[in-house]
Scaffold this motif. Structure first.
Motif, PDB file in Angstrom:
ATOM      1  N   ARG A  99      -2.487 -14.156  73.760  1.00 32.11           N
ATOM      2  CA  ARG A  99      -3.437 -14.327  74.852  1.00 32.11           C
ATOM      3  C   ARG A  99      -2.706 -14.057  76.163  1.00 32.11           C
ATOM      4  O   ARG A  99      -1.505 -14.287  76.288  1.00 32.11           O
ATOM      5  N   ARG A 100      -3.446 -13.554  77.119  1.00 30.00           N
ATOM      6  CA  ARG A 100      -2.888 -13.233  78.426  1.00 30.00           C
ATOM      7  C   ARG A 100      -2.847 -14.501  79.274  1.00 30.00           C
ATOM      8  O   ARG A 100      -3.813 -15.264  79.320  1.00 30.00           O
ATOM      9  N   VAL A 101      -1.713 -14.726  79.955  1.00 27.90           N
ATOM     10  CA  VAL A 101      -1.553 -15.900  80.813  1.00 27.90           C
ATOM     11  C   VAL A 101      -1.732 -15.536  82.281  1.00 27.90           C
ATOM     12  O   VAL A 101      -2.307 -16.305  83.052  1.00 27.90           O
ATOM     13  N   GLU A 157       6.673 -11.237  85.566  1.00 27.36           N
ATOM     14  CA  GLU A 157       7.742 -11.009  84.597  1.00 27.36           C
ATOM     15  C   GLU A 157       8.545 -12.287  84.394  1.00 27.36           C
ATOM     16  O   GLU A 157       8.371 -13.272  85.110  1.00 27.36           O
ATOM     17  N   LEU A 158       9.431 -12.259  83.403  1.00 29.81           N
ATOM     18  CA  LEU A 158      10.434 -13.283  83.133  1.00 29.81           C
ATOM     19  C   LEU A 158       9.873 -14.693  83.022  1.00 29.81           C
ATOM     20  O   LEU A 158      10.140 -15.569  83.832  1.00 29.81           O
ATOM     21  N   PRO A 159       9.090 -14.975  81.985  1.00 27.21           N
ATOM     22  CA  PRO A 159       8.520 -16.320  81.829  1.00 27.21           C
ATOM     23  C   PRO A 159       9.574 -17.353  81.439  1.00 27.21           C
ATOM     24  O   PRO A 159      10.574 -17.046  80.792  1.00 27.21           O
ATOM     25  N   SER A 160       9.331 -18.583  81.852  1.00 25.59           N
ATOM     26  CA  SER A 160      10.164 -19.724  81.471  1.00 25.59           C
ATOM     27  C   SER A 160       9.227 -20.877  81.132  1.00 25.59           C
ATOM     28  O   SER A 160       8.520 -21.386  82.004  1.00 25.59           O
ATOM     29  N   TRP A 161       9.196 -21.271  79.854  1.00 23.83           N
ATOM     30  CA  TRP A 161       8.275 -22.305  79.394  1.00 23.83           C
ATOM     31  C   TRP A 161       8.891 -23.672  79.676  1.00 23.83           C
ATOM     32  O   TRP A 161       9.996 -23.981  79.237  1.00 23.83           O
ATOM     33  N   SER A 162       8.166 -24.496  80.400  1.00 16.20           N
ATOM     34  CA  SER A 162       8.665 -25.824  80.726  1.00 16.20           C
ATOM     35  C   SER A 162       8.827 -26.657  79.461  1.00 16.20           C
ATOM     36  O   SER A 162       7.940 -26.674  78.602  1.00 16.20           O
ATOM     37  N   PRO A 163       9.951 -27.387  79.324  1.00 16.41           N
ATOM     38  CA  PRO A 163      10.109 -28.264  78.153  1.00 16.41           C
ATOM     39  C   PRO A 163       9.017 -29.309  78.017  1.00 16.41           C
ATOM     40  O   PRO A 163       8.806 -29.845  76.927  1.00 16.41           O
ATOM     41  N   SER A 164       8.305 -29.611  79.104  1.00 22.13           N
ATOM     42  CA  SER A 164       7.180 -30.545  79.001  1.00 22.13           C
ATOM     43  C   SER A 164       6.012 -29.934  78.235  1.00 22.13           C
ATOM     44  O   SER A 164       5.113 -30.648  77.788  1.00 22.13           O
ATOM     45  N   GLY A 165       6.011 -28.613  78.102  1.00 25.12           N
ATOM     46  CA  GLY A 165       5.020 -27.923  77.291  1.00 25.12           C
ATOM     47  C   GLY A 165       3.766 -27.510  78.021  1.00 25.12           C
ATOM     48  O   GLY A 165       3.000 -26.685  77.511  1.00 25.12           O
ATOM     49  N   ASP A 166       3.522 -28.053  79.208  1.00 22.87           N
ATOM     50  CA  ASP A 166       2.241 -27.830  79.875  1.00 22.87           C
ATOM     51  C   ASP A 166       2.266 -26.735  80.931  1.00 22.87           C
ATOM     52  O   ASP A 166       1.217 -26.361  81.458  1.00 22.87           O
ATOM     53  N   ARG A 167       3.444 -26.191  81.238  1.00 21.27           N
ATOM     54  CA  ARG A 167       3.547 -25.204  82.307  1.00 21.27           C
ATOM     55  C   ARG A 167       4.449 -24.041  81.911  1.00 21.27           C
ATOM     56  O   ARG A 167       5.376 -24.208  81.121  1.00 21.27           O
ATOM     57  N   ILE A 168       4.178 -22.886  82.515  1.00 16.69           N
ATOM     58  CA  ILE A 168       5.012 -21.704  82.359  1.00 16.69           C
ATOM     59  C   ILE A 168       5.287 -21.152  83.750  1.00 16.69           C
ATOM     60  O   ILE A 168       4.348 -20.884  84.517  1.00 16.69           O
ATOM     61  N   ASP A 209      -0.553 -23.229  84.452  1.00 14.12           N
ATOM     62  CA  ASP A 209      -0.916 -24.097  83.337  1.00 14.12           C
ATOM     63  C   ASP A 209      -0.769 -23.288  82.056  1.00 14.12           C
ATOM     64  O   ASP A 209      -1.320 -22.187  81.937  1.00 14.12           O
ATOM     65  N   ALA A 210      -0.006 -23.799  81.097  1.00 10.83           N
ATOM     66  CA  ALA A 210       0.294 -23.034  79.887  1.00 10.83           C
ATOM     67  C   ALA A 210      -0.944 -22.759  79.045  1.00 10.83           C
ATOM     68  O   ALA A 210      -0.982 -21.753  78.317  1.00 10.83           O
ATOM     69  N   ALA A 211      -1.949 -23.609  79.123  1.00  8.00           N
ATOM     70  CA  ALA A 211      -3.151 -23.428  78.311  1.00  8.00           C
ATOM     71  C   ALA A 211      -4.163 -22.514  78.985  1.00  8.00           C
ATOM     72  O   ALA A 211      -4.685 -21.585  78.364  1.00  8.00           O
ATOM     73  N   SER A 212      -4.429 -22.750  80.260  1.00  7.49           N
ATOM     74  CA  SER A 212      -5.486 -22.005  80.941  1.00  7.49           C
ATOM     75  C   SER A 212      -4.986 -20.803  81.724  1.00  7.49           C
ATOM     76  O   SER A 212      -5.751 -19.884  82.019  1.00  7.49           O
ATOM     77  N   GLY A 213      -3.712 -20.800  82.092  1.00  9.30           N
ATOM     78  CA  GLY A 213      -3.176 -19.737  82.924  1.00  9.30           C
ATOM     79  C   GLY A 213      -3.439 -19.930  84.403  1.00  9.30           C
ATOM     80  O   GLY A 213      -3.016 -19.101  85.220  1.00  9.30           O
ATOM     81  N   SER A 214      -4.126 -20.996  84.780  1.00  8.18           N
ATOM     82  CA  SER A 214      -4.416 -21.225  86.199  1.00  8.18           C
ATOM     83  C   SER A 214      -3.119 -21.531  86.948  1.00  8.18           C
ATOM     84  O   SER A 214      -2.220 -22.191  86.437  1.00  8.18           O
ATOM     85  N   GLU A 215      -3.031 -21.036  88.177  1.00 10.69           N
ATOM     86  CA  GLU A 215      -1.821 -21.201  88.973  1.00 10.69           C
ATOM     87  C   GLU A 215      -1.810 -22.593  89.587  1.00 10.69           C
ATOM     88  O   GLU A 215      -2.763 -23.006  90.264  1.00 10.69           O
ATOM     89  N   VAL A 216      -0.716 -23.342  89.371  1.00  7.07           N
ATOM     90  CA  VAL A 216      -0.632 -24.706  89.878  1.00  7.07           C
ATOM     91  C   VAL A 216       0.416 -24.851  90.977  1.00  7.07           C
ATOM     92  O   VAL A 216       0.432 -25.863  91.685  1.00  7.07           O
ATOM     93  N   LEU A 217       1.294 -23.849  91.126  1.00  6.89           N
ATOM     94  CA  LEU A 217       2.335 -23.927  92.158  1.00  6.89           C
ATOM     95  C   LEU A 217       2.846 -22.518  92.433  1.00  6.89           C
ATOM     96  O   LEU A 217       3.021 -21.725  91.497  1.00  6.89           O
ATOM     97  N   THR A 218       3.075 -22.209  93.704  1.00  4.92           N
ATOM     98  CA  THR A 218       3.696 -20.954  94.086  1.00  4.92           C
ATOM     99  C   THR A 218       4.833 -21.254  95.054  1.00  4.92           C
ATOM    100  O   THR A 218       4.638 -21.988  96.037  1.00  4.92           O
TER     101      THR A 218
END
Length: 341
Positions: free
Chosen positions: A144-146, A158-169, A185-194
């Motif tokens: 799925r596209r994030v 580019e260059l994803p890093s999956w948070s160990p908490s599991g909920d963010r990329i 957000d790892a599930a929805s892809g919505s941007e939570v921080l820039t």
């Protein structure tokens, strides 16, 4: 004379058999904790994975750009599909139909999914690909596209890093000609921080010759509380985006004191320099391990270094390591790919 009487022998009392002791189970091979680094192959991208001051349960020699490691496996993405290097010695290939030019894998905490940079368009020789971020279910190859598909180079992810908490990329990106770090957000892809320039505001654009460090890689700490931009040696709060530490200049000063200088043959990514290139925070968030391309007395290579987040304690851990600059687009990114887990 009557024969002497003989008492009958007492019947033997049966003794219980000693309990059988089960053999202790053979320990399951796992990849240890520590500082991981690649010994680059000179004839191709990739190389052999090592862990400093330790031993791996098996040899891992991978192709392509990037890897990630969990207790049970190392994953690499050599362009077409995924390769799983299991701790018990098995190698598996996982096809990912519909995605091309896969790279930079980052595992979910349960190691059942992986985030990658890739494209849905088959690459054309000689032309640049426009990447975005995908999450792949390793067992099935479904994806799925994030992040959105970029229409131009200004909009890549580019260059994803999956948070160990599991909920963010987190990943590197561009926006209105600015280089940003986006957290989704790892599930929805919505941007939570820039993260912009020194925080959530401002526009970061490297200035050629300023050498303020390439903003390219992004690394999330083991407790998910920090974001490291290795090329700038900046540490940010993962929730608010506040700048917590900036030790890039301290590292450059320490490098010079050790007799080295950044490799000036190449400008580095976006002209921001070749030192540092990539890195990661220690498990206690007090140190950074990183690498960078350097020169001393006409000799070139890549150093693996460590520095405290307060700018002290600069130490060269390994190098200069010989590399072939062509395999990193002439030091636009790291070939040693240090990780601390």
């Amino acid at each position: 004379v009557p024969a002497a009487s003989v008492a009958p022998a007492a019947a033997a009392t049966p003794q219980p058999s000693p309990p059988r002791t089960a053999a202790p189970p053979t320990p399951r091979p796992t990849f240890p904790r520590g500082i991981y680094v690649v010994r680059p192959a000179l004839g191709r991208p990739g190389g052999e994975l090592e862990v400093l001051d330790g031993l791996l349960p098996r040899k891992v020699d991978f192709r392509g750009i990037g890897y990630d490691v969990s207790d049970d496996l190392v994953i690499s993405a050599p362009g077409e599909g995924l390769v799983l290097h299991h701790a018990d010695g098995r190698d598996e290939r996982a096809a990912v139909p519909g995605l091309y030019a896969l790279g930079r894998p980052s595992l979910s905490p349960d190691a059942k999914q992986v985030a990658v940079q890739a494209t849905e368009t088959r690459p054309v020789p000689g032309a640049d690909s426009l990447f975005t971020i995908y999450v792949i279910e390793i067992a099935t190859g479904k994806w799925r596209r994030v992040a959105p598909v970029p229409l131009t180079a200004d909009g890549q992810s580019e260059l994803p890093s999956w948070s160990p908490s599991g909920d963010r990329i987190g990943h590197w990106g561009t926006r209105d000609q600015c280089l940003v770090i986006r957290v989704r957000d790892a599930a929805s892809g919505s941007e939570v921080l820039t993260i912009g320039r020194g925080g959530t505001a401002g526009c970061y654009q490297p200035e050629r010759g300023i050498l303020d460090g390439p903003r390219f890689h992004v690394s999330i700490s083991g407790d998910s509380s920090r974001i490291l931009i290795p090329g700038q040696l900046q540490v940010y709060d993962a929730k608010s985006g506040a700048l917590l530490a900036d030790v890039h200049q301290r590292a450059l000063d320490a490098l010079a004191a050790a007799g080295y200088k950044p490799d000036a043959r190449y400008p580095g990514q976006a002209g921001a320099g070749t030192f540092p290139l990539d890195g990661a925070l220690s498990p206690d968030n007090r140190q950074i391990v990183f690498d960078g391309a350097v020169e001393r007395a006409g000799q070139f290579g890549v150093l693996l270094c460590r520095i405290d987040v307060d700018g002290t304690g600069f130490t060269v851990l390994r190098g200069p390591v010989q590399v072939e600059p062509r395999h990193s687009n002439f030091h636009n990114f790291s070939q040693l790919l240090p990780r601390w887990r």
